[in-house]
Motif scaffolding. Sequence first.
Motif, short mmCIF file in Angstrom:
data_model
loop_
_atom_site.label_atom_id
_atom_site.label_comp_id
_atom_site.label_asym_id
_atom_site.label_seq_id
_atom_site.Cartn_x
_atom_site.Cartn_y
_atom_site.Cartn_z
N GLY A 240 -7.52 6.49 -2.35
CA GLY A 240 -6.39 6.28 -1.49
C GLY A 240 -7.03 5.82 0.37
O GLY A 240 -6.91 4.81 -0.59
N ALA A 241 -6.69 6.42 1.04
CA ALA A 241 -7.85 6.07 2.32
C ALA A 241 -7.18 6.73 2.47
O ALA A 241 -7.40 8.09 3.30
CB ALA A 241 -6.30 5.24 3.04
N THR A 242 -9.42 6.48 3.55
CA THR A 242 -9.94 8.16 4.45
C THR A 242 -10.75 7.44 5.40
O THR A 242 -11.71 6.57 4.91
CB THR A 242 -11.03 8.73 3.13
N PRO A 272 5.08 5.34 -6.21
CA PRO A 272 4.16 7.30 -5.96
C PRO A 272 3.25 7.12 -4.98
O PRO A 272 2.79 7.18 -4.03
CB PRO A 272 4.23 7.82 -7.06
N ARG A 273 2.92 5.47 -6.00
CA ARG A 273 1.20 5.23 -4.88
C ARG A 273 1.10 5.03 -4.24
O ARG A 273 0.90 5.01 -2.49
CB ARG A 273 0.12 4.35 -6.19
N THR A 274 2.30 3.87 -3.37
CA THR A 274 2.21 3.61 -2.74
C THR A 274 2.92 4.31 -1.45
O THR A 274 2.26 4.19 0.31
CB THR A 274 2.99 2.02 -2.31
N VAL A 275 3.86 5.22 -1.64
CA VAL A 275 4.19 6.17 -0.40
C VAL A 275 2.85 7.06 -0.37
O VAL A 275 2.83 7.49 0.73
CB VAL A 275 5.45 7.24 -1.66
N ASP A 280 -1.81 8.29 3.76
CA ASP A 280 -3.10 8.09 3.91
C ASP A 280 -3.22 7.35 4.75
O ASP A 280 -3.99 7.44 6.30
CB ASP A 280 -3.96 8.01 2.87
N LEU A 281 -2.78 6.13 5.22
CA LEU A 281 -3.29 4.84 5.86
C LEU A 281 -2.74 5.25 7.38
O LEU A 281 -3.66 5.34 8.16
CB LEU A 281 -2.34 3.73 5.86
N ASN A 282 -1.29 6.28 7.35
CA ASN A 282 -0.78 6.61 9.16
C ASN A 282 -2.31 7.84 9.36
O ASN A 282 -2.16 7.32 10.58
CB ASN A 282 0.47 7.09 8.85
N VAL A 283 -2.71 8.43 8.59
CA VAL A 283 -4.03 9.19 9.04
C VAL A 283 -5.06 8.49 9.32
O VAL A 283 -4.75 8.45 10.99
CB VAL A 283 -4.30 10.35 8.29
N VAL A 284 -4.91 7.21 8.82
CA VAL A 284 -6.15 6.43 9.30
C VAL A 284 -5.90 5.63 10.43
O VAL A 284 -7.32 5.79 11.54
CB VAL A 284 -6.89 5.70 8.23
N PHE A 285 -5.09 5.03 10.49
CA PHE A 285 -4.84 4.35 11.87
C PHE A 285 -4.96 5.31 13.39
O PHE A 285 -4.73 5.03 14.47
CB PHE A 285 -3.05 3.23 12.23
#
Length: 387
Positions: A240-242, A272-275, A280-285
């Motif tokens: 994901g992204a953290t 589904p992976r992109t969603v 995750d990216l919204n949280v990162v940014f």
Amino acid sequence: MQAILAARLFDGVDAVPIDRPVVLVDDGRIAGVGAEVPAGAEVVDLGDVTLLPGLVDAHIHLCLDAGTNPVGRLATIGDDELRVEMRAAARRALLGGVTTIRDLGDRSYLALGLRDEFAADLTAGPQLLTAGPPITTPRGHCWFLGGETEGVEGIRAAVRERAERGVDVIKVMATGGELTVGTWPYQAQFSVEELRAAVDEAHRHGLPITAHAHGVAGIANATAAGVDTVEHCSFITPTGATADQAVIDGLVAAGVTVSATLGHLPGFTATPRTVSLIADLNVVFARIRESGVRVICSSDAGIGPAKPHDVLPYGAGEMVELLGYSTAYALRSVTSMAAQECRVGDRKGRIAPGFDADLLAVDGDPLADITALRSISAVIRGGQRVR
């Protein structure tokens, strides 16, 4: 002299509190901003619109066709046909209100020729800044564009070659990427020592340098090396992204700008992976924003069907709607702030005396509703109306 009238004006920094503002244009440059029309001026009344500086997309790929398989398409065509397609992509960006673009990865330095074409005929395309083939490791991300090298001396030589050819910016791939089979966006490609050599050589030639970096190791390496900008900065992991707060703090301390590659056409099909990754990216940014990192909005246009070459206004929308930035910040990030990062902030991205008369008129008020940026009424490049 032309006197261009609008209902509202955003000058690249903020709204201008003038009722029925007037922008004076003389010989392709802005001569003044005010409320009066001088005697003898040619009046161009654009009506109930907001006038803004032409948009600046700091990350675009003219050689990628925004199709379902842009890399495969690239492998099937020669340079002559590719040049034609790149020219059309640039024209699409211009008609979409993007009057300055920074191409961060082409093949055979084709964008250099287009840069000269558009400088000679302002209505043919945007102001074009180019990096040439991005510098990457052997079989690394975007190796098919021709920028493979390795080692400190190899990377220095690669930067020198681009400087000698006359590029405007150096692009280096600090991590792998989604488009290139056999690379992974969360894995670093160059060492800090190699990246420092690239930075040193670029700055020695008076050029800015930006690093494609998704994973935390690549972002940290690029920051430690002293790059001017990090593209993407998505903190992607294998699952994901953290966000890594220590690395974010390093970006702030080093004064590195993040070029957030945003913008997708509505209705695009997401796996589904992109969603999950987008969430995750919204949280990162959100963490990046809260930490005070300087962020501009760019598009990475060309990499797929959701990202045609005029998609940047949707990126500004995502900056507000998904990442929590103000409309004023989002508008600055695609005008004056992006122009500064592209080293053209003394003549692009502002509506002010002495700046190029690159203008965008949109229906409605994007400061009240950022989606108004998509409702284009007129585009002016160097004082010449192209839409």
